[in-house]
Design a protein around this motif. Sequence first.
Motif, PDB file in Angstrom:
ATOM      1  N   SER A  37       0.825  -1.204   0.000  1.00 20.83           N
ATOM      2  CA  SER A  37       0.000   0.000   0.000  1.00 20.83           C
ATOM      3  C   SER A  37       0.860   1.255   0.000  1.00 20.83           C
ATOM      4  N   ILE A  38       0.349   2.286  -0.642  1.00 23.36           N
ATOM      5  CA  ILE A  38       0.968   3.616  -0.635  1.00 23.36           C
ATOM      6  C   ILE A  38      -0.137   4.631  -0.388  1.00 23.36           C
ATOM      7  N   LEU A  39       0.070   5.467   0.616  1.00 26.65           N
ATOM      8  CA  LEU A  39      -0.822   6.587   0.888  1.00 26.65           C
ATOM      9  C   LEU A  39      -0.016   7.867   0.792  1.00 26.65           C
ATOM     10  N   ILE A  40      -0.389   8.744  -0.133  1.00 24.53           N
ATOM     11  CA  ILE A  40       0.264  10.039  -0.289  1.00 24.53           C
ATOM     12  C   ILE A  40      -0.763  11.104   0.044  1.00 24.53           C
ATOM     13  N   ASN A  41      -0.475  11.863   1.078  1.00 24.67           N
ATOM     14  CA  ASN A  41      -1.427  12.865   1.569  1.00 24.67           C
ATOM     15  C   ASN A  41      -0.742  14.234   1.579  1.00 24.67           C
ATOM     16  N   GLY A  42      -0.859  14.930   0.456  1.00 26.84           N
ATOM     17  CA  GLY A  42      -0.220  16.230   0.331  1.00 26.84           C
ATOM     18  C   GLY A  42       1.109  16.123  -0.367  1.00 26.84           C
ATOM     19  N   VAL A  43       1.144  16.441  -1.658  1.00 31.06           N
ATOM     20  CA  VAL A  43       2.388  16.380  -2.424  1.00 31.06           C
ATOM     21  C   VAL A  43       2.457  17.590  -3.356  1.00 31.06           C
ATOM     22  N   HIS A  44       3.623  18.222  -3.396  1.00 30.46           N
ATOM     23  CA  HIS A  44       3.866  19.349  -4.295  1.00 30.46           C
ATOM     24  C   HIS A  44       4.958  18.955  -5.271  1.00 30.46           C
ATOM     25  N   ASN A  45       4.692  19.157  -6.549  1.00 26.02           N
ATOM     26  CA  ASN A  45       5.664  18.839  -7.588  1.00 26.02           C
ATOM     27  C   ASN A  45       6.243  20.136  -8.127  1.00 26.02           C
ATOM     28  N   GLY A  46       7.536  20.340  -7.917  1.00 28.53           N
ATOM     29  CA  GLY A  46       8.168  21.587  -8.326  1.00 28.53           C
ATOM     30  C   GLY A  46       8.406  21.704  -9.813  1.00 28.53           C
ATOM     31  N   LEU A  47       8.505  20.570 -10.520  1.00 23.25           N
ATOM     32  CA  LEU A  47       8.687  20.549 -11.969  1.00 23.25           C
ATOM     33  C   LEU A  47       7.787  19.467 -12.556  1.00 23.25           C
ATOM     34  N   TYR A  48       7.875  19.272 -13.871  1.00 25.12           N
ATOM     35  CA  TYR A  48       7.015  18.301 -14.548  1.00 25.12           C
ATOM     36  C   TYR A  48       7.603  16.891 -14.449  1.00 25.12           C
ATOM     37  N   ASP A  49       7.934  16.453 -13.259  1.00 24.78           N
ATOM     38  CA  ASP A  49       8.526  15.133 -13.082  1.00 24.78           C
ATOM     39  C   ASP A  49       7.437  14.091 -12.863  1.00 24.78           C
ATOM     40  N   LYS A  50       7.768  12.818 -13.113  1.00 23.99           N
ATOM     41  CA  LYS A  50       6.761  11.766 -13.189  1.00 23.99           C
ATOM     42  C   LYS A  50       6.626  10.995 -11.876  1.00 23.99           C
ATOM     43  N   PHE A  51       5.426  10.468 -11.689  1.00 25.00           N
ATOM     44  CA  PHE A  51       5.114   9.513 -10.638  1.00 25.00           C
ATOM     45  C   PHE A  51       4.632   8.249 -11.352  1.00 25.00           C
ATOM     46  N   ILE A  52       5.331   7.128 -11.191  1.00 23.99           N
ATOM     47  CA  ILE A  52       5.060   5.916 -11.960  1.00 23.99           C
ATOM     48  C   ILE A  52       4.672   4.790 -11.004  1.00 23.99           C
ATOM     49  N   PHE A  53       3.489   4.229 -11.188  1.00 17.79           N
ATOM     50  CA  PHE A  53       2.978   3.181 -10.306  1.00 17.79           C
ATOM     51  C   PHE A  53       2.545   1.986 -11.150  1.00 17.79           C
ATOM     52  N   ASP A  54       2.984   0.779 -10.742  1.00 17.51           N
ATOM     53  CA  ASP A  54       2.544  -0.420 -11.458  1.00 17.51           C
ATOM     54  C   ASP A  54       1.975  -1.443 -10.474  1.00 17.51           C
ATOM     55  N   GLN A  55       2.786  -2.305  -9.911  1.00 21.26           N
ATOM     56  CA  GLN A  55       2.281  -3.377  -9.051  1.00 21.26           C
ATOM     57  C   GLN A  55       2.070  -2.844  -7.625  1.00 21.26           C
ATOM     58  N   VAL A  56       0.974  -2.126  -7.429  1.00 20.06           N
ATOM     59  CA  VAL A  56       0.636  -1.561  -6.120  1.00 20.06           C
ATOM     60  C   VAL A  56      -0.774  -2.035  -5.758  1.00 20.06           C
ATOM     61  N   ASN A  57      -0.887  -2.717  -4.634  1.00 18.27           N
ATOM     62  CA  ASN A  57      -2.178  -3.313  -4.261  1.00 18.27           C
ATOM     63  C   ASN A  57      -3.188  -2.290  -3.746  1.00 18.27           C
ATOM     64  N   SER A  58      -2.697  -1.190  -3.177  1.00 19.83           N
ATOM     65  CA  SER A  58      -3.603  -0.128  -2.715  1.00 19.83           C
ATOM     66  C   SER A  58      -2.877   1.205  -2.835  1.00 19.83           C
ATOM     67  N   LEU A  59      -3.426   2.111  -3.648  1.00 19.94           N
ATOM     68  CA  LEU A  59      -2.817   3.422  -3.863  1.00 19.94           C
ATOM     69  C   LEU A  59      -3.847   4.513  -3.599  1.00 19.94           C
ATOM     70  N   THR A  60      -3.475   5.455  -2.715  1.00 18.63           N
ATOM     71  CA  THR A  60      -4.318   6.610  -2.434  1.00 18.63           C
ATOM     72  C   THR A  60      -3.458   7.860  -2.541  1.00 18.63           C
ATOM     73  N   ILE A  61      -3.910   8.838  -3.330  1.00 16.93           N
ATOM     74  CA  ILE A  61      -3.194  10.098  -3.491  1.00 16.93           C
ATOM     75  C   ILE A  61      -4.167  11.238  -3.241  1.00 16.93           C
ATOM     76  N   LYS A  62      -3.810  12.126  -2.321  1.00 17.19           N
ATOM     77  CA  LYS A  62      -4.666  13.264  -1.981  1.00 17.19           C
ATOM     78  C   LYS A  62      -3.822  14.541  -1.969  1.00 17.19           C
ATOM     79  N   GLY A  63      -4.438  15.638  -2.388  1.00 19.82           N
ATOM     80  CA  GLY A  63      -3.818  16.943  -2.203  1.00 19.82           C
ATOM     81  C   GLY A  63      -2.589  17.190  -3.042  1.00 19.82           C
ATOM     82  N   ILE A  64      -2.769  17.233  -4.371  1.00 20.01           N
ATOM     83  CA  ILE A  64      -1.650  17.478  -5.288  1.00 20.01           C
ATOM     84  C   ILE A  64      -1.600  18.962  -5.643  1.00 20.01           C
ATOM     85  N   THR A  65      -0.404  19.558  -5.509  1.00 20.50           N
ATOM     86  CA  THR A  65      -0.220  20.948  -5.918  1.00 20.50           C
ATOM     87  C   THR A  65       1.046  21.059  -6.761  1.00 20.50           C
ATOM     88  N   GLY A  66       1.243  22.231  -7.360  1.00 20.81           N
ATOM     89  CA  GLY A  66       2.437  22.462  -8.162  1.00 20.81           C
ATOM     90  C   GLY A  66       2.166  22.205  -9.627  1.00 20.81           C
TER      91      GLY A  66
END
Length: 276
Positions: free
Chosen positions: A233-262
């Motif tokens: 599992s991955i829980l991301i709660n609040g993430v800011h991306n300073g540039l156009y860089d990638k987030f790559i997810f494949d074999q993840v059984n539980s993924l939650t992403i909240k609060g994206i800025t940048g």
Amino acid sequence: DSTNAFKTAISDSITNKKTLYIPAGTYLVTSNLLTVSRDNASRVRGLSIIGAGNMLSVIKFNPVTNTEICLDLTNVWHGLFKDFMIQGVGIKGIGMQLGDPTIRTTDSNTYNCDFVNVYTRDLDIGIKTNYAWGNSFVNLKTRYCNKGMIAYGGANSFTAYNAEACYEYGIKIIGELIGGGSGTTVSFNGLLIENNPIGMIIDSGNVVINNAYFEANATANIQAGINGYSVDSILINGVHNGLYDKFIFDQVNSLTIKGITGYTFYNQFQISKNVK
């Protein structure tokens, strides 16, 4: 060469149950400063090593081989390590190791230690955690290492952790080398990862990331479950991306992403059909 002086001071600190204070200055050491036998009788409880500041008290580590460890804290419980730097010579060696990578017993554990304002740099690996539980890292910084931090197993927390300008990656989280490759549990509260080829590699376990800032990680900010491993599992709660860089997810059984800025872009988050 201050190697023997440090070994003696650490031994005296353990024997007399006194805090070891490192005055401001740069101290050259050429081999491991602490290794504790993997048995109950040898366990070290309450070791405290405190410097004058993580830019002021500098342990200059120049090992003969790349696998040598400056501070092997396996079988150390309830310790405090604060306000000092471990700086390598020639990008080699390991700054600190928590837990034994080859044994999974109570006596191979690093347990309930606190690390505050510790800085590791110019090493092959800044921090390596193996069979280690309940340890807390506050204001940890790793820079100019090949690998900033590797977590093999255990459960530990990081608050205000900076992994910057490492040559391979900032952080890697993977299952234990023993015990069937069981998962690793890591939580980050306040995370800065920038100027690494890959910011974070997640190949196993349960990972919580709160309030993270990513910037200028050339290949990806995060790669998760893409190396033939499965992440629980991955829980991301609040993430800011300073540039156009990638987030790559494949074999993840539980993924939650909240609060994206940048900066965001249509293909910035690459989430395969294998993700749940």
